[in-house]
Design a protein around this motif. Sequence first.
Motif, PDB file in Angstrom:
ATOM      1  N   ALA A   1     -25.356  32.208   6.787  1.00  0.00           N
ATOM      2  CA  ALA A   1     -24.943  33.583   7.094  1.00  0.00           C
ATOM      3  C   ALA A   1     -23.602  33.575   7.816  1.00  0.00           C
ATOM      4  CB  ALA A   1     -26.002  34.266   7.942  1.00  0.00           C
ATOM      5  N   THR A   2     -22.869  32.479   7.720  1.00  0.00           N
ATOM      6  CA  THR A   2     -21.601  32.351   8.439  1.00  0.00           C
ATOM      7  C   THR A   2     -20.574  33.391   7.991  1.00  0.00           C
ATOM      8  OG1 THR A   2     -21.960  30.000   8.746  1.00  0.00           O
ATOM      9  CG2 THR A   2     -19.710  30.751   8.938  1.00  0.00           C
ATOM     10  N   PHE A   3     -20.533  33.664   6.687  1.00  0.00           N
ATOM     11  CA  PHE A   3     -19.497  34.578   6.182  1.00  0.00           C
ATOM     12  C   PHE A   3     -19.662  36.006   6.734  1.00  0.00           C
ATOM     13  CE2 PHE A   3     -17.683  37.398   2.905  1.00  0.00           C
ATOM     14  CZ  PHE A   3     -16.366  37.011   3.021  1.00  0.00           C
ATOM     15  N   PRO A   4     -20.842  36.631   6.625  1.00  0.00           N
ATOM     16  CA  PRO A   4     -20.964  37.969   7.217  1.00  0.00           C
ATOM     17  C   PRO A   4     -20.759  37.969   8.727  1.00  0.00           C
ATOM     18  CG  PRO A   4     -23.064  37.277   6.264  1.00  0.00           C
ATOM     19  CD  PRO A   4     -22.041  36.294   5.833  1.00  0.00           C
TER      20      PRO A   4
ATOM     21  N   SER B   1     -19.512  48.935   7.983  1.00  0.00           N
ATOM     22  CA  SER B   1     -20.384  48.711   9.139  1.00  0.00           C
ATOM     23  C   SER B   1     -20.974  47.313   9.037  1.00  0.00           C
ATOM     24  CB  SER B   1     -21.498  49.753   9.184  1.00  0.00           C
ATOM     25  OG  SER B   1     -22.293  49.629   8.031  1.00  0.00           O
ATOM     26  N   ALA B   2     -21.596  46.879  10.124  1.00  0.00           N
ATOM     27  CA  ALA B   2     -22.219  45.556  10.104  1.00  0.00           C
ATOM     28  C   ALA B   2     -23.395  45.538  11.063  1.00  0.00           C
ATOM     29  CB  ALA B   2     -21.203  44.487  10.491  1.00  0.00           C
TER      30      ALA B   2
ATOM     31  N   GLY C   1     -26.178  38.028   4.494  1.00  0.00           N
ATOM     32  CA  GLY C   1     -26.195  36.558   4.505  1.00  0.00           C
ATOM     33  C   GLY C   1     -27.434  36.070   5.230  1.00  0.00           C
ATOM     34  N   THR C   2     -28.086  35.074   4.660  1.00  0.00           N
ATOM     35  CA  THR C   2     -29.299  34.563   5.294  1.00  0.00           C
ATOM     36  C   THR C   2     -29.082  33.102   5.652  1.00  0.00           C
ATOM     37  OG1 THR C   2     -30.121  34.065   3.096  1.00  0.00           O
ATOM     38  CG2 THR C   2     -30.899  36.092   4.113  1.00  0.00           C
TER      39      THR C   2
ATOM     40  N   HIS D   1     -17.189  39.525  13.353  1.00  0.00           N
ATOM     41  CA  HIS D   1     -16.276  39.236  14.463  1.00  0.00           C
ATOM     42  C   HIS D   1     -14.863  39.727  14.142  1.00  0.00           C
ATOM     43  CE1 HIS D   1     -19.072  37.164  16.912  1.00  0.00           C
ATOM     44  NE2 HIS D   1     -19.289  36.179  16.075  1.00  0.00           N
ATOM     45  N   GLY D   2     -14.421  39.428  12.913  1.00  0.00           N
ATOM     46  CA  GLY D   2     -13.079  39.825  12.511  1.00  0.00           C
ATOM     47  C   GLY D   2     -12.912  41.332  12.532  1.00  0.00           C
TER      48      GLY D   2
END
Lengths: 113, 325
Positions: free
Chosen positions: B104-107, B177-178, B296-297, B112-113
């Motif tokens: 799940a690093t990409f989401p 959104s996230a 991302g999981t 953060h970005g």
Amino acid sequence: MGIISEGLINLYMMIFGYSRVDSMSVACLTVILITSMLTAFGVFDNLVEKGKCGLIIPTTGFAHSMASATIDYKKDGFIKGIGSNAFKLAGSAILYGVVAAFFFCILGVVING
Amino acid sequence: MASVKFDNVYLDSHFVIGGPKEKNGKLDNFDLTIDDYYYESKTVEQAEVNMQKTVINNLLSKKNYQDTDIDYLIGGDLLNQICATSYSARNFAIPFIGVYAACATFPLSLFHGANLIESGNAHNIICLTSSHSLSAERQYRYPIEYGNTKPNTATCTATGAVGVILTNQKTKIKIKSATVGKVIDMGIKDVNHMGAVMAPACADTIYNHLKNMNKTPSEYDVILSGDLGKVGVSILKEYYEKVYNQKLLNVIDAGSSIYLDSQNMYAGGSGPVCLPMVLVCKILQNPKYHRVLIVGTGSLHTPVLLNQSETIPSVAHAVEIEVLS
């Protein structure tokens, strides 16, 4: 794998006139050599996907696990790489095999005299 | 409140590298594919570093940017101490934030970005992730050449690297959104069944995101889950219906969308690169998808604690993307 080894045993007995016990040891070494070489050529892992456990139990599995670990850690150097990681997968089988052999040997002597 | 809305964050250019098996799979539209797992380097770990370097270089040259035009580089990978990203970041004069959430690093890096850009503290940010099937194999499983049998629930780590530029300049793709997920552990220890480990975390994040945003699953054209695999995505649907009483009809799993059935990749692909790879090469290329939720999981396990009989915790992060027409 069993059929191939049995064939090799009979072949060695016929050609070189070995006893059955000697022939079994030589057949075992041949199988280890072939497995290690196929591993080095990068073929054996693909064969295992098709042949499954029929191909890796027991001697070829040991040879394959040692050869693959050695290739993998070659880049880490002789001491920190190959030396310390060659038995990464086969280590426990060898350690407990030796320990079990020791105790069963004593047990065998005690029972049979 | 784990959900954040963004008004001024856009996704600019992207660059995708695919590995040999990905090249022969279902996806096309890669910016670059490689035929050799070693990619002009001596070890597979260095190959992963090289892939990331190529991605950053191409992102910069695509936009004619210098290192100084980028405010932050945010990224991570699967290797110990996220070393692939750190080692590729040493070649650039860009402030670096390393993040780790397994697959799940990409989401998480998008989150953060987007936060940094929304707050006005940054203008351009590169979000980067990569995975390499052979380096992950060495890290988590067995030596590369070691052949062993796997159950059909197992997933195979995908090879590739993906980078995107986030910006505050308006483009066609908006980050809306996230939601950052909770770590969930259902007590599963089977490393060959990551789908089952991660599906509950995925369901929880999707539910929380929809609740916080006041939406229903059908309001999205597609919900793209990370790398649950063929088995995991069916677990997700069943679990979501039972626990939250809602049907997830529009879920596509990124891991299952990479390889052909004939490639014999068990339950599909895994790794942090799956989600952005399918997002960029498939979802964003298709004009029928406008409202996209990517989830991302990540399974946050380490071989050390697994050997100490620990169970596998998992996490999922969601980012809502809108393709403006």
